[in-house]
Design a protein around this motif. Structure first.
Motif, PDB file in Angstrom:
ATOM      1  N   ARG A   1       0.616  -0.977   0.434  1.00  0.00           N
ATOM      2  CA  ARG A   1       0.301  -0.224  -0.326  1.00  0.00           C
ATOM      3  C   ARG A   1       0.898   1.300  -0.229  1.00  0.00           C
ATOM      4  O   ARG A   1       0.714   2.263  -0.409  1.00  0.00           O
ATOM      5  CB  ARG A   1      -0.642   0.366   1.068  1.00  0.00           C
ATOM      6  CG  ARG A   1      -2.302   1.581   1.112  1.00  0.00           C
ATOM      7  CD  ARG A   1      -2.283   1.096   2.463  1.00  0.00           C
ATOM      8  NE  ARG A   1      -3.555   0.160   2.999  1.00  0.00           N
ATOM      9  CZ  ARG A   1      -4.582   0.645   2.519  1.00  0.00           C
ATOM     10  NH1 ARG A   1      -5.367   1.084   2.132  1.00  0.00           N
ATOM     11  NH2 ARG A   1      -5.583  -0.827   2.165  1.00  0.00           N
ATOM     12  N   SER A   2       1.839   0.883   0.407  1.00  0.00           N
ATOM     13  CA  SER A   2       2.863   2.388   0.622  1.00  0.00           C
ATOM     14  C   SER A   2       3.251   3.261  -0.476  1.00  0.00           C
ATOM     15  O   SER A   2       4.154   1.743  -0.536  1.00  0.00           O
ATOM     16  CB  SER A   2       3.864   2.298   1.994  1.00  0.00           C
ATOM     17  OG  SER A   2       2.793   2.078   3.358  1.00  0.00           O
ATOM     18  N   GLY A   3       3.202   3.906  -0.819  1.00  0.00           N
ATOM     19  CA  GLY A   3       3.632   4.708  -1.672  1.00  0.00           C
ATOM     20  C   GLY A   3       3.755   3.703  -3.322  1.00  0.00           C
ATOM     21  O   GLY A   3       4.462   3.984  -4.468  1.00  0.00           O
ATOM     22  N   SER A   4       2.233   3.226  -3.672  1.00  0.00           N
ATOM     23  CA  SER A   4       1.969   2.375  -4.778  1.00  0.00           C
ATOM     24  C   SER A   4       1.549   2.943  -5.503  1.00  0.00           C
ATOM     25  O   SER A   4       0.948   3.979  -5.696  1.00  0.00           O
ATOM     26  CB  SER A   4       0.759   1.468  -3.412  1.00  0.00           C
ATOM     27  OG  SER A   4      -0.140   2.137  -3.271  1.00  0.00           O
ATOM     28  N   LEU A   5       0.692   2.099  -6.712  1.00  0.00           N
ATOM     29  CA  LEU A   5       0.660   2.193  -7.237  1.00  0.00           C
ATOM     30  C   LEU A   5      -1.261   2.984  -7.723  1.00  0.00           C
ATOM     31  O   LEU A   5      -1.652   3.350  -7.940  1.00  0.00           O
ATOM     32  CB  LEU A   5       0.551   0.822  -8.989  1.00  0.00           C
ATOM     33  CG  LEU A   5       0.171   1.425 -10.013  1.00  0.00           C
ATOM     34  CD1 LEU A   5       0.406   2.748 -11.065  1.00  0.00           C
ATOM     35  CD2 LEU A   5       0.107   0.112 -10.974  1.00  0.00           C
ATOM     36  N   SER A   6      -1.979   1.961  -6.252  1.00  0.00           N
ATOM     37  CA  SER A   6      -3.006   2.073  -5.933  1.00  0.00           C
ATOM     38  C   SER A   6      -3.264   3.735  -5.644  1.00  0.00           C
ATOM     39  O   SER A   6      -3.820   4.337  -5.430  1.00  0.00           O
ATOM     40  CB  SER A   6      -3.234   1.132  -5.105  1.00  0.00           C
ATOM     41  OG  SER A   6      -2.314   1.157  -3.663  1.00  0.00           O
ATOM     42  N   ALA A   7      -2.057   4.261  -4.709  1.00  0.00           N
ATOM     43  CA  ALA A   7      -1.574   5.129  -3.827  1.00  0.00           C
ATOM     44  C   ALA A   7      -1.575   6.260  -5.275  1.00  0.00           C
ATOM     45  O   ALA A   7      -2.162   7.509  -5.194  1.00  0.00           O
ATOM     46  CB  ALA A   7      -0.899   5.942  -2.666  1.00  0.00           C
ATOM     47  N   GLU A   8      -1.265   6.112  -6.832  1.00  0.00           N
ATOM     48  CA  GLU A   8      -1.440   6.965  -7.045  1.00  0.00           C
ATOM     49  C   GLU A   8      -2.630   6.984  -8.282  1.00  0.00           C
ATOM     50  O   GLU A   8      -3.206   8.063  -8.746  1.00  0.00           O
ATOM     51  CB  GLU A   8       0.242   6.574  -8.649  1.00  0.00           C
ATOM     52  CG  GLU A   8      -0.189   7.218  -9.568  1.00  0.00           C
ATOM     53  CD  GLU A   8       0.532   8.368  -9.323  1.00  0.00           C
ATOM     54  OE1 GLU A   8       0.687   9.979 -10.590  1.00  0.00           O
ATOM     55  OE2 GLU A   8       1.456   8.816  -8.841  1.00  0.00           O
ATOM     56  N   ILE A   9      -3.332   5.985  -8.286  1.00  0.00           N
ATOM     57  CA  ILE A   9      -4.586   5.872  -8.463  1.00  0.00           C
ATOM     58  C   ILE A   9      -5.304   7.025  -7.903  1.00  0.00           C
ATOM     59  O   ILE A   9      -6.111   7.362  -7.845  1.00  0.00           O
ATOM     60  CB  ILE A   9      -5.094   4.705  -9.331  1.00  0.00           C
ATOM     61  CG1 ILE A   9      -3.944   4.354  -9.938  1.00  0.00           C
ATOM     62  CG2 ILE A   9      -6.700   4.702  -9.612  1.00  0.00           C
ATOM     63  CD1 ILE A   9      -4.759   2.338 -10.465  1.00  0.00           C
ATOM     64  N   ALA A  10      -5.658   6.734  -6.607  1.00  0.00           N
ATOM     65  CA  ALA A  10      -6.227   7.502  -5.679  1.00  0.00           C
ATOM     66  C   ALA A  10      -6.252   9.185  -5.740  1.00  0.00           C
ATOM     67  O   ALA A  10      -7.184   9.920  -5.785  1.00  0.00           O
ATOM     68  CB  ALA A  10      -6.016   6.795  -4.267  1.00  0.00           C
ATOM     69  N   ALA A  11      -4.700   9.365  -5.491  1.00  0.00           N
ATOM     70  CA  ALA A  11      -4.221  10.855  -5.987  1.00  0.00           C
ATOM     71  C   ALA A  11      -4.761  11.189  -7.312  1.00  0.00           C
ATOM     72  O   ALA A  11      -5.361  12.633  -6.895  1.00  0.00           O
ATOM     73  CB  ALA A  11      -2.452  11.167  -5.569  1.00  0.00           C
ATOM     74  N   ARG A  12      -4.815  11.081  -8.214  1.00  0.00           N
ATOM     75  CA  ARG A  12      -4.709  11.271  -9.603  1.00  0.00           C
ATOM     76  C   ARG A  12      -6.981  11.427  -9.460  1.00  0.00           C
ATOM     77  O   ARG A  12      -6.996  12.244  -9.829  1.00  0.00           O
ATOM     78  CB  ARG A  12      -4.986  10.232 -10.590  1.00  0.00           C
ATOM     79  CG  ARG A  12      -3.212  10.660 -11.143  1.00  0.00           C
ATOM     80  CD  ARG A  12      -2.865   9.863 -12.681  1.00  0.00           C
ATOM     81  NE  ARG A  12      -1.576  10.056 -12.456  1.00  0.00           N
ATOM     82  CZ  ARG A  12      -0.626   9.567 -14.037  1.00  0.00           C
ATOM     83  NH1 ARG A  12      -1.410   9.530 -14.392  1.00  0.00           N
ATOM     84  NH2 ARG A  12       0.412   9.347 -13.386  1.00  0.00           N
ATOM     85  N   VAL A  13      -7.642  10.217  -8.921  1.00  0.00           N
ATOM     86  CA  VAL A  13      -8.806  10.492  -9.209  1.00  0.00           C
ATOM     87  C   VAL A  13      -9.128  11.719  -7.585  1.00  0.00           C
ATOM     88  O   VAL A  13     -10.261  12.282  -8.106  1.00  0.00           O
ATOM     89  CB  VAL A  13      -9.791   9.056  -7.929  1.00  0.00           C
ATOM     90  CG1 VAL A  13     -11.575   9.437  -7.855  1.00  0.00           C
ATOM     91  CG2 VAL A  13      -9.431   8.256  -9.858  1.00  0.00           C
ATOM     92  N   ALA A  14      -8.649  11.732  -6.471  1.00  0.00           N
ATOM     93  CA  ALA A  14      -8.835  13.001  -5.662  1.00  0.00           C
ATOM     94  C   ALA A  14      -8.500  14.317  -6.248  1.00  0.00           C
ATOM     95  O   ALA A  14      -9.607  15.365  -6.092  1.00  0.00           O
ATOM     96  CB  ALA A  14      -7.775  12.926  -4.471  1.00  0.00           C
ATOM     97  N   GLU A  15      -7.532  14.458  -7.473  1.00  0.00           N
ATOM     98  CA  GLU A  15      -7.528  15.811  -7.829  1.00  0.00           C
ATOM     99  C   GLU A  15      -8.030  16.016  -8.698  1.00  0.00           C
ATOM    100  O   GLU A  15      -8.532  17.875  -9.283  1.00  0.00           O
ATOM    101  CB  GLU A  15      -5.850  15.427  -8.780  1.00  0.00           C
ATOM    102  CG  GLU A  15      -4.878  15.744  -7.351  1.00  0.00           C
ATOM    103  CD  GLU A  15      -3.277  15.066  -8.052  1.00  0.00           C
ATOM    104  OE1 GLU A  15      -2.753  14.983  -7.401  1.00  0.00           O
ATOM    105  OE2 GLU A  15      -3.759  14.101  -9.128  1.00  0.00           O
TER     106      GLU A  15
END
Length: 323
Positions: free
Chosen positions: A263-277
């Motif tokens: 989870r930490s620093g993951s591809l899932s984090a990147e996707i979540a960040a882009r959707v949040a943005e």
């Protein structure tokens, strides 16, 4: 025709080598042994040792050789046994393959394809089972692909070999024995877009590679409970197809990301960040992530299963999102 994932990969390699004399395969045990996962079985007898080249046990050496061959006009396919072993060639991949085009002012391309096995679920313990493709998706200058279906296993290689820049292809180890029907005329596919593998209206489940089947199983379980989940197969991890993800979230208003990486620093984090943005106000619930437990992958079967994303974990995450 009935075919397995490994056979689809083999057909892709065979076609590439038949149609382009510049293409050759190199790696550990790809020749006489037929490949660690039997993908190249029989190709040595068909194409000979000049084009099916067994290498010494040195990832840094043979990945470096592949980069040099690509820079001088060849189209090498370099096979690394597992993603864990690719770390021994990280200097070549990051500091050479990914940067040469930019450091030469656009004068030198590196048309190289590196294939490797990724993922767990086979009781091979920590040094053979991690999912590190999210690390490579962090690196500019690389294209990162993850075929999850027979069509993509058969078709992605040709498109990758036609790319003037380096492409990393991650094959999940649990997929090699998967079989199904594949059109005899199946050929090249794009390596730019995600695919909606199951349409739905209540929640978007975004995943890739070996966890696609896990997500589809969870979606079937959810359907029996009256929840209609849309399942998106990323297919390409760099560059991400933001458009398909954001369009899906705009329809369902909920997002669950399934990622076999940590989870930490993951591809899932990147996707979540882009959707949040870009789609925060489309969301009706917090983004959920289902990832591998933050431990080295265990050997024992029950511990490995407990560490990895399972259908029940995805079902629980979707229920939290749907409320």
């Amino acid at each position: 025709m009935k075919i397995t994932y490994r056979e689809a990969l083999r057909e892709a390699i065979r076609e590439a080598m038949t149609t382009d004399d510049r293409v050759f395969l190199m790696g550990e045990d790809v020749g006489a042994y037929g490949g660690c996962f039997a993908v190249s079985l029989g190709l040595l007898e068909e194409f000979g040792p000049e084009r099916i080249r067994d290498t010494p046990l040195s990832e840094s050496a043979f990945v470096g050789a592949g980069i040099g061959a690509a820079m001088t006009g060849m189209r090498p396919i370099v096979e690394i046994m597992t993603v864990n072993f690719s770390l021994l060639a990280l200097d070549q991949i990051l500091n050479n393959a990914a940067t040469v085009l930019h450091m030469s002012g656009g004068q030198l391309n590196v048309p190289l394809v590196i294939r490797m096995t990724t993922g767990a679920g086979r009781q091979l313990a920590a040094q053979h089972s991690h999912s590190l493709e999210g690390w490579y998706a962090h690196i500019p200058g690389l294209k990162v692909i993850a075929p999850a279906t027979l069509e993509d296993a058969r078709g992605m290689l040709a498109t990758a070999l036609a790319d003037p820049d380096p492409v990393l292809m991650f094959e999940h180890g649990t997929l090699y024995n998967v079989s199904g029907d594949l059109d005899e005329n199946a050929g090249a596919v794009d390596i730019e877009h995600a695919a909606i593998r199951r349409p739905g209206k209540d929640v978007s489940i975004v995943t890739y590679g070996g966890t696609l089947s896990t997500a589809l199983t969870a979606a079937d379980d959810l359907a029996a409970q009256g929840i209609d989940a849309e399942v998106i197969d990323l297919r390409v991890l760099r560059p991400l197809d933001d458009h398909t993800i954001l369009e899906s979230v705009a329809r369902t208003h909920r997002l669950v990301v399934v990622d076999e990486g940590w989870r930490s620093g993951s591809l899932s984090a990147e996707i979540a960040a882009r959707v949040a943005e870009h789609a925060l106000y489309e969301l009706d619930a917090p983004i959920e992530r289902v990832c591998t437990a933050e431990v080295p992958i265990p050997y024992a079967k029950h511990l490995e299963d407990a560490a990895l994303p399972q259908p029940a974990d995805i079902v629980a995450a979707v229920k939290r999102a749907v409320g």
